[in-house]
Write a protein that holds these residues in place. Structure first.
Motif, short mmCIF file in Angstrom:
data_model
loop_
_atom_site.label_atom_id
_atom_site.label_comp_id
_atom_site.label_asym_id
_atom_site.label_seq_id
_atom_site.Cartn_x
_atom_site.Cartn_y
_atom_site.Cartn_z
N LEU B 8 0.83 -1.19 0.00
CA LEU B 8 0.00 0.00 0.00
C LEU B 8 0.87 1.25 0.00
CD1 LEU B 8 -2.99 1.03 0.36
CD2 LEU B 8 -2.54 1.06 2.80
N ALA B 11 2.46 1.84 -3.45
CA ALA B 11 1.50 2.34 -4.44
C ALA B 11 1.18 3.80 -4.17
CB ALA B 11 0.24 1.49 -4.44
N GLU B 14 4.06 5.99 -5.29
CA GLU B 14 4.10 6.17 -6.74
C GLU B 14 3.05 7.19 -7.20
OE1 GLU B 14 6.22 5.14 -8.98
OE2 GLU B 14 7.43 4.06 -7.52
N PHE B 15 1.85 7.08 -6.64
CA PHE B 15 0.80 8.04 -7.02
C PHE B 15 1.14 9.46 -6.57
CE2 PHE B 15 -2.35 4.84 -8.26
CZ PHE B 15 -3.09 5.56 -9.18
N LEU B 27 -3.65 8.20 -1.46
CA LEU B 27 -4.23 7.11 -0.67
C LEU B 27 -5.68 6.85 -1.09
CD1 LEU B 27 -4.05 5.09 1.65
CD2 LEU B 27 -4.67 6.92 3.22
N ARG B 28 -6.41 7.94 -1.32
CA ARG B 28 -7.81 7.81 -1.74
C ARG B 28 -7.89 7.08 -3.09
NH1 ARG B 28 -11.64 11.47 -4.04
NH2 ARG B 28 -9.97 12.96 -4.34
N LEU B 29 -7.01 7.45 -4.03
CA LEU B 29 -7.02 6.82 -5.35
C LEU B 29 -6.63 5.34 -5.25
CD1 LEU B 29 -5.33 9.65 -7.48
CD2 LEU B 29 -7.75 9.16 -7.24
N VAL B 30 -5.62 5.05 -4.43
CA VAL B 30 -5.15 3.67 -4.29
C VAL B 30 -6.24 2.80 -3.65
CG1 VAL B 30 -3.50 2.22 -3.07
CG2 VAL B 30 -2.71 4.23 -4.29
N LEU B 31 -6.91 3.32 -2.61
CA LEU B 31 -7.97 2.54 -1.97
C LEU B 31 -9.14 2.33 -2.93
CD1 LEU B 31 -7.99 3.93 1.68
CD2 LEU B 31 -7.03 1.80 0.84
N HIS B 32 -9.37 3.32 -3.81
CA HIS B 32 -10.40 3.14 -4.83
C HIS B 32 -10.04 1.98 -5.75
CE1 HIS B 32 -13.25 4.18 -8.05
NE2 HIS B 32 -12.24 3.97 -8.87
N LEU B 33 -8.77 1.94 -6.18
CA LEU B 33 -8.32 0.86 -7.07
C LEU B 33 -8.42 -0.49 -6.37
CD1 LEU B 33 -5.26 2.46 -8.88
CD2 LEU B 33 -7.44 1.85 -9.88
N LEU B 34 -8.12 -0.51 -5.06
CA LEU B 34 -8.20 -1.76 -4.30
C LEU B 34 -9.62 -2.32 -4.29
CD1 LEU B 34 -6.14 -1.78 -1.01
CD2 LEU B 34 -6.14 -3.41 -2.88
N GLN B 36 -11.66 -2.12 -6.80
CA GLN B 36 -12.08 -2.52 -8.15
C GLN B 36 -11.72 -3.98 -8.40
OE1 GLN B 36 -13.79 -0.01 -9.78
NE2 GLN B 36 -13.38 0.89 -7.80
#
Lengths: 205, 205
Positions: B8, B11, B14-15, B27-34, B36
């Protein structure tokens, strides 16, 4: 938009699916990545794919973890008789950053929201109830958002847990530290008068 | 931030490197991807990696393209005697969206900016001069941003191109359509008075 390249269009379309990212922002981000070294972009792309494919959730508290049991649940220094119930991993991080909490967590994975079609069965409620059946747990603290969804979830969980012999509490609500009265909204101010607490001079302790 | 997982954290890191994306947004974008599906995230990750590895630039105008020569440069319907010089592919898209231009482009790949260490040799200037050596080109239009960097680049390019037998023009500057005078900045308003143009009633044509 008129894209000169299908590859560019595809990448922009994928970025546009992220929350809060429109097509113009997506294009800006994609053009930024195009200007980076190939290995940097590969590292970016691999970090995302690896995260999604290899991520685990702690078997005890269901927080995101690299191991079957997360560091917090595995730690003998934490107070395992105290469970803090939160919506997601961001809340765990927020509470951990305060350095004020020494218990363990339980991550629900969402809040009850009929509008979004999320009911109690979509949340990790049964696993929480299972944890209470051991005699180890003495108190459950609900740290949920002060929203309609948070309150609904709180109401439901209280009903499910009240027959167990444990203390149930919620985090305190009221005006924020540093908050000026004239800028506080009416509901918060009204409730904070109704739920007033005895004055304790914490400086004199 | 206290991350419960190294995957986590990687990722999110990187973002966070993307322009305008801080750690919280990342963090918000990564948790969104998680949240999906795995195949959706793989498509996202592959679109980025494929773009960076397979992207081409048009051999003529240097715009982003899927082919050695881009659609615009390859089109017999476009006026190849007219070259519009722009900073990057976003400007090509912006001009194409107006549906007012039928010539071809030349993408510089940046603007001269001593502060950022970008000099004329970092831009696609020589390739532009090469294009002018054929007798096909009759006019070069500079469509560069009205900034210090844009003006510096314009000054330099004008010096390089003035000895060729071609018309050199720049896009018009002045108050925007729909702009109210009282909100226009002083420099724009002052210049638009100094560079006033004869009145032509475009509705009566």
């Amino acid at each position: 938009m008129n894209f000169s390249s299908k590859l560019l269009e595809d990448a922009v379309a994928e970025f546009s699916k992220l929350p809060g990212v429109g097509q113009k922002t997506a294009l800006r981000l994609v053009l930024h990545l195009l200007n980076q070294d190939v290995q940097d972009v590969d590292r970016f792309s691999k970090a995302i794919s690896k995260l999604r494919n290899e991520i685990q959730f702690c078997q005890v508290c269901l927080n995101i973890s690299d191991h079957p049991v997360c560091q917090i649940c595995a730690s003998p220094k934490r107070d395992h008789s105290l469970i803090c119930v939160v919506e997601d991993t961001r809340d765990v991080m927020a509470i951990e950053n305060t350095n004020q909490y020494n218990g363990v967590y339980h991550v629900l994975g969402g809040l009850i929201s009929p509008m979004d079609g999320i009911g109690p069965s979509d949340l990790e409620v049964d696993s929480l109830v299972e944890r209470l059946k051991t005699n180890e747990v003495q108190e459950v603290i609900f740290a949920l958002s002060a929203t309609m969804e948070g309150d609904t979830t709180l109401f439901y969980l209280h009903k499910r847990l009240k027959n167990y012999n444990i203390t149930i509490s919620t985090i305190a609500r009221g005006i924020a530290f540093g908050g000026e009265l004239e800028y506080v909204d009416e509901i918060t101010l009204g409730r904070s008068i109704a739920t007033r607490v005895p004055y304790i001079n914490s400086l004199s302790k």
